[in-house]
Write a protein that holds these residues in place. Structure first.
Motif, PDB file in Angstrom:
ATOM      1  N   LEU A   1       0.836  -1.200   0.000  1.00 44.15           N
ATOM      2  CA  LEU A   1       0.000   0.000   0.000  1.00 44.15           C
ATOM      3  C   LEU A   1       0.870   1.249   0.000  1.00 44.15           C
ATOM      4  O   LEU A   1       1.993   1.233   0.520  1.00 44.15           O
ATOM      5  CB  LEU A   1      -0.885   0.034   1.248  1.00 44.15           C
TER       6      LEU A   1
ATOM      7  N   VAL B   1      -6.274  -3.056  -1.827  1.00 43.59           N
ATOM      8  CA  VAL B   1      -4.807  -3.085  -1.754  1.00 43.59           C
ATOM      9  C   VAL B   1      -4.215  -3.203  -3.154  1.00 43.59           C
ATOM     10  O   VAL B   1      -3.239  -2.529  -3.496  1.00 43.59           O
ATOM     11  CB  VAL B   1      -4.332  -4.243  -0.847  1.00 43.59           C
TER      12      VAL B   1
ATOM     13  N   GLY C   1      -4.395   0.121  -4.634  1.00 43.89           N
ATOM     14  CA  GLY C   1      -3.846   1.228  -3.857  1.00 43.89           C
ATOM     15  C   GLY C   1      -4.899   2.232  -3.441  1.00 43.89           C
ATOM     16  O   GLY C   1      -4.618   3.422  -3.283  1.00 43.89           O
TER      17      GLY C   1
ATOM     18  N   LEU D   1      -6.677   3.867  -0.908  1.00 39.88           N
ATOM     19  CA  LEU D   1      -6.589   4.082   0.531  1.00 39.88           C
ATOM     20  C   LEU D   1      -7.931   4.475   1.147  1.00 39.88           C
ATOM     21  O   LEU D   1      -8.190   4.168   2.315  1.00 39.88           O
ATOM     22  CB  LEU D   1      -5.543   5.151   0.836  1.00 39.88           C
TER      23      LEU D   1
ATOM     24  N   VAL E   1      -9.553   1.222   1.793  1.00 39.81           N
ATOM     25  CA  VAL E   1      -8.848   0.581   2.909  1.00 39.81           C
ATOM     26  C   VAL E   1      -9.331   1.157   4.238  1.00 39.81           C
ATOM     27  O   VAL E   1      -9.617   0.424   5.190  1.00 39.81           O
ATOM     28  CB  VAL E   1      -7.327   0.761   2.760  1.00 39.81           C
TER      29      VAL E   1
ATOM     30  N   ASP F   1      -3.396   9.770   4.512  1.00 39.21           N
ATOM     31  CA  ASP F   1      -2.601   9.542   3.306  1.00 39.21           C
ATOM     32  C   ASP F   1      -1.421  10.510   3.306  1.00 39.21           C
ATOM     33  O   ASP F   1      -1.610  11.726   3.246  1.00 39.21           O
ATOM     34  CB  ASP F   1      -3.485   9.753   2.072  1.00 39.21           C
TER      35      ASP F   1
ATOM     36  N   SER G   1       5.559   0.500   3.239  1.00 39.17           N
ATOM     37  CA  SER G   1       4.927   0.376   1.929  1.00 39.17           C
ATOM     38  C   SER G   1       5.370  -0.851   1.145  1.00 39.17           C
ATOM     39  O   SER G   1       4.672  -1.302   0.243  1.00 39.17           O
ATOM     40  CB  SER G   1       5.200   1.632   1.084  1.00 39.17           C
TER      41      SER G   1
END
Length: 303
Positions: free
Chosen positions: A155, A200, A203, A205, A208, A257, A288
């Motif tokens: 991520l 994921v 990517g 977020l 997530v 983020d 990451s």
């Protein structure tokens, strides 16, 4: 057998992005949220002595693991195992798992052994439920049976503004508790795992954060966090991604983020609001793993 100084490291986690029970046998699982907090272990074998000791002495699980590995390797001498960690204990941050993984790597290195991730897992399963910190990626992990389910991938980096509600939790005792999740809950967890797997991979977020928040809410029937509602309100106020918790611990964290142009202002506002809420704040940076393998495949152990 080649003897040398063995060194090992392992990262911690900030709780979990998702933890629950799937609609299958051995369905207890979690999804890791690795952070840049570490345990470091060093092992020096001493063939001419009989005693294997650990410092600090309270790291008894690490000592037990070291003795297992040495016995299986046919090593009859002693040695010194040193375990040094900056991961708070008993908070749901995978401190015990990190201690054990770092220990396995250090003892293996000191005895000249090549220990695969699966071999380390077999040792860990004899000691306690274990997080997925063996794998340098975000992974879905069966912590009770100590086995990898799948690698979700990597991520983008996030900041976690965390608070601690105090006290400690015995992870072994927690995992002995029956989970109050029926068939509908288990199906919900399966859907959340599917959503998180896709998020994921992309990517994403925001997704997530949404899944992590839902998992935190569902965990309230098992290990409630009295500050969850207030932290969710702070998250909305500062424009955070969502809330992650130590499902078996005492911590809660607001996800941000780091690539957001307003990251610094959001993080400062979040830290101030969390300090007013809980009195103390800890800031974490997630890992990451840009070299993580593709989603769904098994990652090699780092170290």
């Amino acid at each position: 057998m080649e003897m040398r100084l063995g060194l090992g490291t392992a990262f911690g986690t900030f709780g979990e992005l998702l933890q629950g029970v799937l609609p299958e046998e051995d369905g207890d699982f979690l999804v890791t949220l690795p952070v840049a907090r570490w345990t470091m272990a060093a092992f020096r074998a001493e063939p001419d002595t009989a005693e294997l000791v650990v410092r600090p002495a309270r790291k008894t699980k690490a000592l037990r693991l070291a003795r297992m590995i040495a016995a299986d390797a046919g090593f009859t001498g002693g040695g010194l195992l040193t375990v040094d960690s900056v991961i708070p204990e008993g908070k749901g941050l995978a401190s015990s798992s990190a201690d054990l993984v770092a220990t396995a790597r250090a003892v293996g290195g000191g005895l000249g052994l090549r220990l695969s991730a699966r071999r380390i897992e077999r040792y860990l399963a004899r000691i306690e439920p274990t997080d997925g910190v063996l794998y340098p990626a975000v992974v879905a992990y069966h912590h009770r049976s100590v086995r990898l389910r799948s690698v979700l991938g990597a991520l983008p980096t996030m900041t976690v503004v965390g608070v601690d509600e105090g006290g400690t939790v015995d992870t072994v005792a927690f995992n002995r508790q029956p989970k109050p999740f029926g068939s509908r809950d288990r199906e919900t967890y399966a859907r959340l795992l599917e959503r998180l797997t896709v998020a994921v991979l992309r990517g994403d977020l925001a997704e997530v954060g949404a899944v992590a928040t839902q998992s935190a809410l569902m965990n309230q029937v098992l290990r409630p966090k009295r500050s969850l509602a207030q932290l969710r309100a702070v998250c909305r106020e500062v424009g955070g991604l969502g809330v992650a918790v130590g499902h078996s611990g005492t911590t809660l964290g607001l996800l941000l983020d780091t690539a957001d142009p307003d990251h610094a202002a959001r993080a400062a506002a979040a830290a101030q609001a969390c300090a007013e809420l809980a009195g103390s704040v800890s800031v974490y940076r997630t890992l990451s793993f840009p070299g993580a393998v593709e989603s769904g495949r098994q990652a090699p152990a780092a170290g």
